[in-house]
Design a protein around this motif. Structure first.
Motif, PDB file in Angstrom:
ATOM      1  N   VAL A  60       4.420  -7.801  65.664  1.00  0.00           N
ATOM      2  CA  VAL A  60       5.700  -7.723  65.267  1.00  0.00           C
ATOM      3  C   VAL A  60       6.635  -8.766  65.784  1.00  0.00           C
ATOM      4  O   VAL A  60       7.581  -9.387  64.970  1.00  0.00           O
ATOM      5  N   LEU A  61       6.400  -8.999  66.996  1.00  0.00           N
ATOM      6  CA  LEU A  61       6.983 -10.380  67.626  1.00  0.00           C
ATOM      7  C   LEU A  61       6.952 -11.593  67.104  1.00  0.00           C
ATOM      8  O   LEU A  61       7.678 -12.385  66.881  1.00  0.00           O
ATOM      9  N   TYR A  62       5.714 -11.853  66.503  1.00  0.00           N
ATOM     10  CA  TYR A  62       5.241 -13.024  65.745  1.00  0.00           C
ATOM     11  C   TYR A  62       5.889 -13.032  64.693  1.00  0.00           C
ATOM     12  O   TYR A  62       6.477 -14.223  64.260  1.00  0.00           O
ATOM     13  N   GLY A  63       5.998 -11.907  63.883  1.00  0.00           N
ATOM     14  CA  GLY A  63       6.740 -12.124  62.433  1.00  0.00           C
ATOM     15  C   GLY A  63       8.341 -12.234  62.822  1.00  0.00           C
ATOM     16  O   GLY A  63       8.826 -12.834  61.935  1.00  0.00           O
ATOM     17  N   ALA A  64       8.884 -11.691  63.744  1.00  0.00           N
ATOM     18  CA  ALA A  64      10.125 -11.833  64.057  1.00  0.00           C
ATOM     19  C   ALA A  64      10.529 -13.295  64.266  1.00  0.00           C
ATOM     20  O   ALA A  64      11.749 -13.918  64.095  1.00  0.00           O
TER      21      ALA A  64
ATOM     22  N   LEU B  37      15.494 -18.668  59.761  1.00  0.00           N
ATOM     23  CA  LEU B  37      16.937 -18.731  59.675  1.00  0.00           C
ATOM     24  C   LEU B  37      17.658 -19.674  60.469  1.00  0.00           C
ATOM     25  O   LEU B  37      18.658 -20.143  60.040  1.00  0.00           O
ATOM     26  N   ALA B  38      16.881 -20.270  61.543  1.00  0.00           N
ATOM     27  CA  ALA B  38      17.651 -21.371  62.234  1.00  0.00           C
ATOM     28  C   ALA B  38      17.301 -22.821  61.270  1.00  0.00           C
ATOM     29  O   ALA B  38      17.880 -23.777  61.721  1.00  0.00           O
TER      30      ALA B  38
END
Length: 71
Positions: A13-17, A24-25
């Motif tokens: 989940v954190l890798y996907g985020a 986005l950046a």
């Protein structure tokens, strides 16, 4: 369910985020600044580990076998 199962799920989940925020950046930061901020992340982790060591809260285990598997 095994207690260790939550950790790989959270990592995924954190890798996907991380990928979402990178995308986005990408339109709002230059390549040089992005690389600079990316290169600082290991230093932040090392500072945190140094804090744990110096404060006496170090509970990390280490072995050569584990180190080799992590690469």
């Amino acid at each position: 369910m095994a207690p260790w199962f939550c950790m790989p799920f959270a990592a995924a989940v954190l890798y996907g985020a991380h990928q979402i925020f990178t995308r986005l950046a990408s339109d709002h930061i230059g390549m040089e600044l992005a690389v600079l901020s990316w290169k600082q992340q290991p230093h932040i982790i090392l500072l945190y580990l140094a804090f744990l060591w110096l404060s006496g809260r170090w509970n990390q285990k280490f072995s050569a076998e584990g180190f080799n598997y992590s690469h």
